[in-house]
Structures are given as C-alpha cells and as structure tokens.
Design an enzyme around this catalytic site. Structure first.
Site, PDB file in Angstrom:
ATOM      1  N   GLU A 142      -4.357  -6.387  14.822  1.00 18.78           N
ATOM      2  CA  GLU A 142      -3.898  -5.062  14.381  1.00 18.78           C
ATOM      3  C   GLU A 142      -5.061  -4.067  14.419  1.00 18.78           C
ATOM      4  OE1 GLU A 142      -0.253  -4.608  11.566  1.00 18.78           O
ATOM      5  OE2 GLU A 142      -2.002  -4.205  10.323  1.00 18.78           O
ATOM      6  N   GLU A 197      10.671  -4.401   4.651  1.00 13.98           N
ATOM      7  CA  GLU A 197      10.795  -5.816   4.272  1.00 13.98           C
ATOM      8  C   GLU A 197      10.476  -6.003   2.796  1.00 13.98           C
ATOM      9  OE1 GLU A 197       9.123  -4.587   6.790  1.00 13.98           O
ATOM     10  OE2 GLU A 197       9.402  -5.762   8.620  1.00 13.98           O
ATOM     11  N   GLY A 241      -4.695  -1.896   4.948  1.00 17.21           N
ATOM     12  CA  GLY A 241      -3.852  -3.000   4.469  1.00 17.21           C
ATOM     13  C   GLY A 241      -4.441  -4.370   4.779  1.00 17.21           C
ATOM     14  N   ARG A 242      -4.967  -4.538   5.987  1.00 19.80           N
ATOM     15  CA  ARG A 242      -5.481  -5.863   6.389  1.00 19.80           C
ATOM     16  C   ARG A 242      -6.891  -6.116   5.877  1.00 19.80           C
ATOM     17  NH1 ARG A 242      -4.425  -2.393  10.352  1.00 19.80           N
ATOM     18  NH2 ARG A 242      -6.132  -1.605  11.627  1.00 19.80           N
ATOM     19  N   HIS A 248      -3.371 -32.264  18.644  1.00 19.38           N
ATOM     20  CA  HIS A 248      -2.207 -32.989  19.166  1.00 19.38           C
ATOM     21  C   HIS A 248      -1.141 -32.025  19.662  1.00 19.38           C
ATOM     22  CE1 HIS A 248      -3.828 -36.842  17.892  1.00 19.38           C
ATOM     23  NE2 HIS A 248      -4.384 -36.128  16.931  1.00 19.38           N
ATOM     24  N   LYS A 281       0.844  -1.201   0.000  1.00 21.05           N
ATOM     25  CA  LYS A 281       0.000   0.000   0.000  1.00 21.05           C
ATOM     26  C   LYS A 281       0.881   1.254   0.000  1.00 21.05           C
ATOM     27  CE  LYS A 281      -3.536   2.348   2.682  1.00 21.05           C
ATOM     28  NZ  LYS A 281      -4.507   2.296   3.771  1.00 21.05           N
ATOM     29  N   LYS A 300       9.429  -0.115  13.947  1.00 24.27           N
ATOM     30  CA  LYS A 300       9.930   0.108  12.578  1.00 24.27           C
ATOM     31  C   LYS A 300      10.962   1.234  12.574  1.00 24.27           C
ATOM     32  CE  LYS A 300       5.736  -0.871   9.843  1.00 24.27           C
ATOM     33  NZ  LYS A 300       4.745  -0.255   8.962  1.00 24.27           N
TER      34      LYS A 300
HETATM   35  O1  F6P Z   1       2.169  -3.987  10.001  1.00 24.99           O
HETATM   36  C1  F6P Z   1       1.853  -2.726   9.558  1.00 24.99           C
HETATM   37  C2  F6P Z   1       1.356  -2.732   8.148  1.00 24.99           C
HETATM   38  O2  F6P Z   1       1.163  -1.388   7.783  1.00 24.99           O
HETATM   39  C3  F6P Z   1       0.081  -3.533   7.922  1.00 24.99           C
HETATM   40  O3  F6P Z   1      -1.062  -2.861   8.320  1.00 24.99           O
HETATM   41  C4  F6P Z   1       0.151  -3.791   6.471  1.00 24.99           C
HETATM   42  O4  F6P Z   1      -0.711  -4.827   6.074  1.00 24.99           O
HETATM   43  C5  F6P Z   1       1.611  -4.122   6.313  1.00 24.99           C
HETATM   44  O5  F6P Z   1       2.285  -3.294   7.240  1.00 24.99           O
HETATM   45  C6  F6P Z   1       2.157  -3.905   4.946  1.00 24.99           C
HETATM   46  O6  F6P Z   1       2.049  -2.573   4.548  1.00 24.99           O
HETATM   47  P1  F6P Z   1       2.226  -2.144   3.044  1.00 24.99           P
HETATM   48  O7  F6P Z   1       1.163  -2.800   2.242  1.00 24.99           O
HETATM   49  O8  F6P Z   1       2.130  -0.652   3.032  1.00 24.99           O
HETATM   50  O9  F6P Z   1       3.583  -2.606   2.593  1.00 24.99           O
END
Ligand code: F6P
Length: 545
Positions: free
Chosen positions: A354, A213, A268-269, A385, A207, A509
């Site tokens: 979240e 990452e 995002g979620r 289990h 987003k 972060k």
């Molecule tokens: O963990 C924080 C967050 O902003 C989530 O809400 C989101 O799904 C994820 O990081 C990835 O964010 P982006 O889609 O901006 O890379």
C-alpha cells in the site's frame, strides 16, 4: 533530482549488474572467509545477515551512492522533523513520534509540539488498560470484561493482530482478544456467537470511521449488544473507539469519553504505535506496550544516525532495489520460522504494497522503472511444503527474508533445533545450489534417465537475508517492524514516490458503494459494462431461484 535512470549512480549500477550477474555466490564465499563479518549487522540482539546476496563490497558502495543521489539523508531528516512529506495529502508521516514521545524532543505540526498530545493519549491508554485488567471496568450487568473484539480492517486490524499473535506469552489469560475485519458476516457472527454481551468490549478501530467493512461490523456488534442489554446506556460500557473522526464516532453513539484519539499524521498502516494498539496494550499490559515502542524507537535512532553502509533499513532497502530494478525480481518473500510470527508477512504485505505500489512519482509523472515489489510469504516450515519448490528451482528470482528467534515459547530443545535447522538450511540451499557433478556422484549407483539427473540440479545463487534474535518479545517485535517500515520509506525515497497515501484503494470502494443499492432488488441492470452487468444479473437470478 535528475531523472533516476539517467543518474550516474544508476548507470554505474547498470554496468556493475552486467559484471555481477554471472558471478556465483558460492565462489564469493569460497574467495572470502570473512564475508559473513563483512555483510552482517546488528541492532540490539537482532542479527541481520545479508552475506547471501549477489553483492560485493563494490555493490554496496554503488548502492549507497544511489541513496546519496536521492538525497536520502535530507529525506530521513524531513520525515523525523515532521515536514509534510505526504505531499498529496499535505501531511507529515510521524509514526516515529509515537514511539519517541516520552523523550519529549519537540516535534512541531502546525506550530504545536505534538509530544504532550501523544503522551496524554498514552496516559489514557494506561489508565484504561488498568481498569480493564484489574476488573474495575464493568459491563452493563456488573460483570468484568473477559473478551475484547477489535473491529477494524487494514492497518487497524493487521497491526494489533500481528503483534498480539506474536506476543501471546505476554497476554493476560483472563482477557481474550478477537479480531473481526471481513465484511463477510461469518466473521462477526462466528466471533460473537461464542461470547456473552455482558462481558465483551468492542474496540472500533478506524482512522476515518467511514470504512464500510468496519462500520458494517460495528453496527452488527451494537445490535447484538442491544438485543441483550435493551438499553443504549450499555454502549458506554461495551464500546470504545479509536479514530481521528470524533464527529462520526459520536454520531455512531459512542461517548466522547470512550474515544482514543490519533492524528491524521499517522498513516493507517503505520498506526499500531498509536491508540490503534489499544488491544495490544490491554492484553500484554501497558509496560510491555512501552517496550514495543522502545524497540521501534531504538531502530528510529539507528536509522537516523548510522552511516548508510551499516544502516540496517537502508541496506535492506538497497538490496531490494538491487533485485527489483536490476535483476527484475517482481516479488519478495517474508518467511518467519516462528509460529507466533505467522501474520508477519500479511502485515508487511499491506505496509509495503500500500505504501510503494505506485506508478506516479512525487512530481506527478509516470515512473519509467519498477517500484514496489509483490510482498508475500507465510510461516517458513509451511511454505517449504508449498511454494519453496518454485523459489529453489523455478524460473523466477524470489529474494527471501528468513526470520527466526533462538528461543521459543514451548522450549523443547529437540523440536526447536529442527525448526532452526530448517531456517539455516533453506538459505544455504538457495545460495549453494547443487551442481550436476554433485548429483552424478549422489546417484552414481543406479542408472537414471537424464531428465531425472537434470531435475536434481539446483542453480543456487538465489539471494536471501536472515534475521536471528533471542526471542519474540515486545522490544524485538517493535524493532523488527520498524526496520521494515524504514526499509519501505527508503525505497519510496529512491523511487521518488509518496509512500504515505493510498489513492489506489479508492476507486473500488466508490464503485462498491454504488453497486450496493443495485443488488437490493430483482430487476436486471444494464448500468455497467457487459461483464459486470452479466455477473450482477446472474447473482440476482441464482439468489431468487
Ligand atoms: O485500504 C485502505 C485503508 O485506508 C488502509 O490504509 C487502512 O489501514 C484501512 O483502509 C482502514 O482504514 P480505517 O482505519 O480508516 O478504517
């Protein structure tokens, strides 16, 4: 809204809790042969049985009174209308619009109907799916795309991964989809080492297009492509991006024609319904993707219109509040009895925790009650289990959701019956328990020490919901996810928290960004607390030795 715990609705539930606490569900079932009919609901083919909960009809009335007290009806309308309910970020939360856009009921954001924009991106997704699936889209050396790597994290990974894993029977066998999320290089290296750059398409799903990452993995992927293609023109054949941040995507080197937009009013979620679902659409085909949207849209309509006592997400939410806030249950387990749903609890963990892992209310005040529970779980048979011992006999109350399809992909009736028997047995055992009289009868033949007999007792009275449906198909999985999304929303409304921001992920972060340069030399550091300094200095020592 008056303070939640002082409200008459909350007080009435407190008093009711004192009366219900000693009541055993075994007795409630004995007293009422119609308990199942009273406490089960259905949407499409999804049956939601909530009769194995520590409730009576009065409990449900009192819980729906709490929903009324919270102004839930107005809050639901505000969400669907596009009011800026994400108050800290001053945005609407309109994932519901993404699955209802083809009905073209106007929804305005900044005085503009958003349906045409959503439908425009949907058409682009459709065209792109056709190009990839038909083989018209070719890689830099003229070969068809056979592998897709979705690089994303959080909602940009878990959404598509969960849904695509569930919908494997619908997947195009000629196009394999892989997911890379972890910034541990092993994740991208182990994925691409089996692939050819000539036939691989990378979807960079982010987003913000700033997530460390994702961007790190995206750069590694681009380098891998360049090592082989030796020409930046190849990027347009092998990289597409899904983002709200067009400038950052173009800076990365992805052409604007290869950007699938979405909007800041999609969290995002909650984004798998947007272009973030591109990998799903390519794999299962656009028509099936629209079925996924349809399943969610059906739930949206149910959620908007059904009275609270027969509104599945509202009932799910109220039961959660009943255990979380009155029985002090800290967690909630999600237990799918389908291998294809094995990521479901991971997905819901992010979506719920979240969203509702907050302790500041919408007025900026500290809450004086519990909010979001710990969501956890895994595939039911494996969990049996591992951790079911604690759920059956531990000191903690863990409400559970059992989820199962009546059919599965590899239909061997005997084997599926075993799976389903377990899906049915576990909630019954949790509810019924096993009394000392039953234990003594079972072990009457031999002499056993008291500790043995006592350890065979199951208290029972442990609550669960069961979801049973025909099969895992696009429509059903869309509906199931939407049920949980709205459950989370309802709980957020009652706790008066903003379920649509995630400020709690920022501090770590920020710190990580400042630590990266500190790790890039051998000098001991002293800029943090002594614990972090100690860890960093030990890291440097063992790396250099
Ligand atoms: O963990 C924080 C967050 O902003 C989530 O809400 C989101 O799904 C994820 O990081 C990835 O964010 P982006 O889609 O901006 O890379």
């Amino acid at each position: 809204m008056p303070e939640l715990k002082k409200s008459p609705a909350w007080q009435a539930l407190n008093a009711h809790y004192e009366r219900i606490y000693p009541v055993h569900m075994r007795d409630l079932f004995d007293q009422d042969p119609h308990r199942f009919e009273k406490f089960s609901l259905q949407i499409n083919d999804i049956l939601f049985d909530f009769s194995k909960n520590r409730i009576t009809e009065e409990s449900l009335t009192l819980l729906t009174n709490l929903a009324d007290h919270s102004g839930l009806k107005d809050q639901i309308e505000a969400m669907f209308r596009g009011d800026p309910i994400n108050t800290t970020e001053n945005r609407p939360a309109l994932h519901t619009a993404l699955r209802g856009s083809r009905q073209n009921t106007p929804i305005y954001v900044n005085n503009q109907d958003i349906n045409p924009e959503i439908n425009r991106v949907l058409s682009r997704i459709e065209q792109f799916c056709d190009q990839i699936r038909s083989g018209k889209w070719r890689g830099y050396s003229g070969k068809k795309i056979t592998h897709i790597v979705n690089i994303g994290i959080g909602g940009s990974d878990l959404g598509p991964k969960t849904v695509l894993t569930a919908l494997q029977p619908y997947a195009d066998e000629n196009i394999k989809v892989h997911f890379v999320s972890n910034v541990d290089q092993a994740s991208i290296i182990e994925t691409i080492s089996t692939l050819s750059p000539e036939t691989t398409l990378f979807i960079i799903a982010s987003k913000t297009f700033t997530t460390q990452e994702t961007m790190t993995n995206a750069h590694s992927a681009r380098q891998w492509l360049m090592n082989s293609a030796k020409n930046t023109h190849a990027i347009s054949k092998h990289f597409v991006a899904i983002s709200t941040n067009q400038t950052a995507v173009i800076d990365f080197g992805i052409a604007s024609d290869n950007i699938f937009e979405f909007w800041d009013w999609v969290g995002g979620r909650y984004s798998l319904w947007s272009a973030i679902g591109l990998s799903i659409a390519i794999s299962i085909g656009f028509k099936n993707f629209t079925q996924l949207l349809q399943g969610a849209n059906d739930v949206d309509n149910h959620f908007k219109n059904a009275p609270f006592e027969s509104n599945i997400p509202v009932v799910m939410a109220l039961l959660g509040i009943w255990y979380n806030n009155f029985f002090n249950a800290a967690s909630h387990a999600i237990l799918p009895y389908a291998h294809s749903l094995r990521y479901f609890s991971d997905y819901l963990q992010q979506c719920d925790m979240e969203s509702n892992g907050k302790s500041i209310d919408r007025n900026g005040l500290h809450v004086n009650y519990e909010t979001g529970p710990i969501i956890w779980g895994q595939s039911g048979p494996n969990g049996q289990h591992a951790f079911f011992q604690l759920i059956h006999q531990g000191t903690k109350l863990v409400p559970c959701d059992f989820i199962a399809p009546a059919h599965n992909r590899y239909e061997s009736p005997d084997q599926h019956a075993i799976l389903l028997a377990n899906f049915l047995a576990q909630p019954e055992a949790l509810m019924q328990g096993q009394t000392i009289e039953q234990v003594k009868k079972e072990f009457a033949q031999n002499k056993h020490p008291r500790s043995f007999l006592q350890s065979k007792i199951f208290s029972g009275n442990r609550p669960s919901n069961s979801f049973l449906f025909k099969e895992v198909n696009p429509k059903t999985i869309g509906s199931l996810i939407a049920l949980y999304e709205h459950k989370i929303f309802v709980q957020g409304c009652i706790w008066n928290i903003n379920s649509f921001d995630q400020m709690g992920v920022e501090l770590g972060k920020k710190l990580a960004r400042s630590i990266v340069p500190e790790l890039q030399n051998n000098q001991p550091i002293s800029s943090h607390n002594c614990s972090t300094n100690g860890l960093i200095n030990y890291y440097k020592k063992i790396r250099s030795s």
